[in-house]
Motif scaffolding. Sequence first.
Motif, mmCIF file in Angstrom:
data_model
loop_
_atom_site.group_PDB
_atom_site.id
_atom_site.type_symbol
_atom_site.label_atom_id
_atom_site.label_comp_id
_atom_site.label_asym_id
_atom_site.label_seq_id
_atom_site.Cartn_x
_atom_site.Cartn_y
_atom_site.Cartn_z
ATOM 1 N N GLY A 162 19.427 14.101 -25.172
ATOM 2 C CA GLY A 162 19.793 15.041 -25.836
ATOM 3 C C GLY A 162 20.616 16.177 -25.360
ATOM 4 O O GLY A 162 20.808 16.346 -24.105
ATOM 5 N N VAL A 163 21.066 17.050 -26.266
ATOM 6 C CA VAL A 163 21.881 18.380 -25.648
ATOM 7 C C VAL A 163 21.285 19.454 -25.133
ATOM 8 O O VAL A 163 21.828 20.174 -24.721
ATOM 9 C CB VAL A 163 22.952 18.765 -26.844
ATOM 10 C CG1 VAL A 163 23.975 17.500 -27.256
ATOM 11 C CG2 VAL A 163 22.194 19.146 -27.867
ATOM 12 N N SER A 164 19.602 19.454 -25.416
ATOM 13 C CA SER A 164 18.784 20.353 -24.931
ATOM 14 C C SER A 164 18.021 19.836 -24.034
ATOM 15 O O SER A 164 17.330 18.871 -24.339
ATOM 16 C CB SER A 164 18.263 20.954 -26.280
ATOM 17 O OG SER A 164 17.484 22.264 -25.902
ATOM 18 N N ALA A 165 18.170 20.548 -22.778
ATOM 19 C CA ALA A 165 17.104 19.977 -21.640
ATOM 20 C C ALA A 165 16.308 21.096 -21.165
ATOM 21 O O ALA A 165 16.650 22.233 -21.129
ATOM 22 C CB ALA A 165 17.941 19.449 -20.785
ATOM 23 N N PHE A 166 15.122 20.476 -20.710
ATOM 24 C CA PHE A 166 14.069 21.526 -19.726
ATOM 25 C C PHE A 166 14.673 21.464 -18.286
ATOM 26 O O PHE A 166 15.122 20.326 -17.937
ATOM 27 C CB PHE A 166 12.597 21.035 -20.022
ATOM 28 C CG PHE A 166 12.260 21.198 -21.316
ATOM 29 C CD1 PHE A 166 12.306 22.190 -22.051
ATOM 30 C CD2 PHE A 166 11.270 20.173 -22.024
ATOM 31 C CE1 PHE A 166 11.771 22.597 -23.146
ATOM 32 C CE2 PHE A 166 11.008 20.196 -23.002
ATOM 33 C CZ PHE A 166 11.022 21.422 -23.928
ATOM 34 N N LEU A 167 14.495 22.428 -17.821
ATOM 35 C CA LEU A 167 14.668 22.593 -16.048
ATOM 36 C C LEU A 167 13.480 23.326 -15.728
ATOM 37 O O LEU A 167 13.437 24.506 -15.797
ATOM 38 C CB LEU A 167 16.021 23.330 -15.886
ATOM 39 C CG LEU A 167 16.809 22.856 -14.761
ATOM 40 C CD1 LEU A 167 18.469 23.470 -14.667
ATOM 41 C CD2 LEU A 167 16.083 23.466 -13.452
ATOM 42 N N THR A 168 12.836 22.661 -14.781
ATOM 43 C CA THR A 168 11.761 23.399 -14.127
ATOM 44 C C THR A 168 12.376 24.153 -13.204
ATOM 45 O O THR A 168 13.094 23.554 -12.130
ATOM 46 C CB THR A 168 10.693 22.312 -13.223
ATOM 47 O OG1 THR A 168 10.125 21.676 -14.520
ATOM 48 C CG2 THR A 168 9.666 22.961 -12.680
ATOM 49 N N VAL A 169 12.121 25.341 -12.964
ATOM 50 C CA VAL A 169 12.569 26.281 -12.103
ATOM 51 C C VAL A 169 11.450 26.998 -11.103
ATOM 52 O O VAL A 169 11.544 27.425 -9.946
ATOM 53 C CB VAL A 169 13.332 27.638 -12.594
ATOM 54 C CG1 VAL A 169 14.303 27.045 -13.222
ATOM 55 C CG2 VAL A 169 12.304 28.400 -13.310
ATOM 56 N N GLN A 170 10.141 26.826 -11.797
ATOM 57 C CA GLN A 170 8.608 27.329 -11.033
ATOM 58 C C GLN A 170 7.551 26.331 -11.277
ATOM 59 O O GLN A 170 7.539 26.031 -12.671
ATOM 60 C CB GLN A 170 8.779 28.736 -11.348
ATOM 61 C CG GLN A 170 7.584 29.618 -11.278
ATOM 62 C CD GLN A 170 6.386 29.463 -11.915
ATOM 63 O OE1 GLN A 170 6.263 28.720 -13.132
ATOM 64 N NE2 GLN A 170 5.282 29.753 -11.209
ATOM 65 N N GLU A 171 6.806 26.379 -10.517
ATOM 66 C CA GLU A 171 5.344 25.533 -10.897
ATOM 67 C C GLU A 171 4.197 26.548 -10.298
ATOM 68 O O GLU A 171 4.230 27.014 -9.538
ATOM 69 C CB GLU A 171 5.567 24.247 -10.398
ATOM 70 C CG GLU A 171 6.336 23.241 -11.086
ATOM 71 C CD GLU A 171 5.588 21.699 -10.674
ATOM 72 O OE1 GLU A 171 4.780 21.401 -11.207
ATOM 73 O OE2 GLU A 171 6.553 21.014 -10.156
ATOM 74 N N GLY A 172 2.930 26.123 -11.048
ATOM 75 C CA GLY A 172 1.822 26.649 -10.566
ATOM 76 C C GLY A 172 1.651 28.171 -10.858
ATOM 77 O O GLY A 172 2.392 28.644 -11.463
ATOM 78 N N CYS A 173 0.346 28.604 -10.392
ATOM 79 C CA CYS A 173 0.013 29.877 -11.087
ATOM 80 C C CYS A 173 -0.911 30.512 -10.146
ATOM 81 O O CYS A 173 -1.867 29.866 -9.631
ATOM 82 C CB CYS A 173 -0.484 29.840 -12.528
ATOM 83 S SG CYS A 173 -0.935 31.388 -13.085
ATOM 84 N N ASP A 174 -0.855 31.838 -9.618
ATOM 85 C CA ASP A 174 -1.681 32.406 -8.890
ATOM 86 C C ASP A 174 -2.559 33.587 -9.622
ATOM 87 O O ASP A 174 -3.224 34.366 -9.084
ATOM 88 C CB ASP A 174 -1.006 33.139 -7.612
ATOM 89 C CG ASP A 174 -0.120 32.263 -6.537
ATOM 90 O OD1 ASP A 174 -0.562 31.318 -6.661
ATOM 91 O OD2 ASP A 174 0.566 32.700 -5.931
#
Length: 466
Positions: A162-174
Amino acid sequence: MSVSATSRLEHVKKVFLKSYGCQMNVYDAERMADVLAPEGYSETPVMEEADLVVLNTCHIREKAAEKVYSELGRVKALKAARAATGLETQVVVAGCVAQAEGGEIIRRAPVVDVVVGPQSYHRLPVLLAKAGREPAVDTEFPIEDKFDHLPRPAADKIRSRGVSAFLTVQEGCDKFCTFCVVPYTRGAEMSRPVGKILDEARRLAAAGVRELTLIGQNVNAYHGEGPDGSDWSLGKLLEALAAVPDIVRLRYATSHPRDMDDDLIAAHRDLPGLMPFLHLPVQSGSDRILEAMNRKHTGDAYRRLVERVRAARPDIALSSDFIVGFPGETDQDFEDTMRLVSDVGFASAYFFKYSPRPGTPAAEMDLQVPDAVKAERLARLQELLDGQRRAFNRGTIGRTVDVLLERPGRHPGQLAGKSPYLQAVQIEAGAHRAGDLVRVRIVQAGSNSLFGERADLASDGLVVAA
Ligand code: SAM
Ligand code: SF4
């Protein structure tokens, strides 16, 4: 057809991937498909014909985790039925339940061959080979960067998504909110370097993607290394991404109120491509409960933050997450939440009954709220938020907005897309195609989507002369 071509066809392996929970899992499932493609697997939407079944799981609430075990019951029957016809099936449990429960999953559901956590799925081919001999479990947080080991999907594969995509820029949580399993299942916060994100964005754009949603468990805590060696904020990253040719829309999720800094608020004012929609979970309107949740902000701090964001981008649509029935929540605390909702006004929202999660501090707290009370509060909150959502949608009737067309609509000849405010919009397609950004006048608001007509058409369907 030649014999070799026939035998090649016979050896096409199929993988069925099912994702539960958040957008991060949707992104991860696509990456698993990318990892498996060079191993000869093509995706199938039909579980019965799959040689490999992957359940990419969510552990955030008890119900989400239990769903996996009931699905594994179905998979067990299917594996047995396929075995009776001489076909092998391998079964993988990935994602946050895998991370939290590890080998326990195989003890409870021996149908499972591989258990793999969210930081190790680039090792799937090795784990599947090992599982031919004995069940394989990998829930390490490896030193190597998973992103460096993920193959690049082919352009036609990207286009098919599709024309809309997710892009992971950050992971995890403190942040360790006292109700939440994420810091345990996804590990410590880490941000991808700017250069790698820009490379991925350019590849997606070249394959036809027009909208990017930057994702992370705490996306606005982003602080990745920039090309100049300094730490870049999410606001600065968005500015760089806005310059990527053919990317016409940017979004991001999910944000924490504490990390809404000046750069990010300014980006909402300055970047026309950054959509006027903000998902900013508040969880509760009671300061007492917010403190017990370890959110480190008050209800009024949230109200003031919303005022600053609205001053920068007056038409911004707000969305949030709410938890009702956190341990110790009184009627008065709940009324504080209702008051905050009335004060702020949300275009959409997610709301949950508090679900005690093993290993989190809140699960051990006294004064757990009875389920009947949670249910009653949830119903009242839902009524208020649903009313606000309907009013927001009705408020767009008669307005002309840009819609990015994404996929076939409900009826033949229609296309569906999204408004800037993340509302689903259906239109008669005419000569338009997915990927087009069109001006649309909203004419009707249904319960789940809006209906519009192209603004270049008069109401009788004739093209308006320029
Ligand atoms: N990082 C985001 C934030 O801080 O707002 C939220 C991420 S979490 C995956 C998504 C939502 O699930 C949370 O905002 C919260 O409302 C809900 N959630 C998390 N743990 C929960 C629990 N134990 N019971 C009920 N809802 C929960
Ligand atoms: Fe969970 Fe979000 Fe809190 Fe992190 S900030 S612990 S992901 S709710």
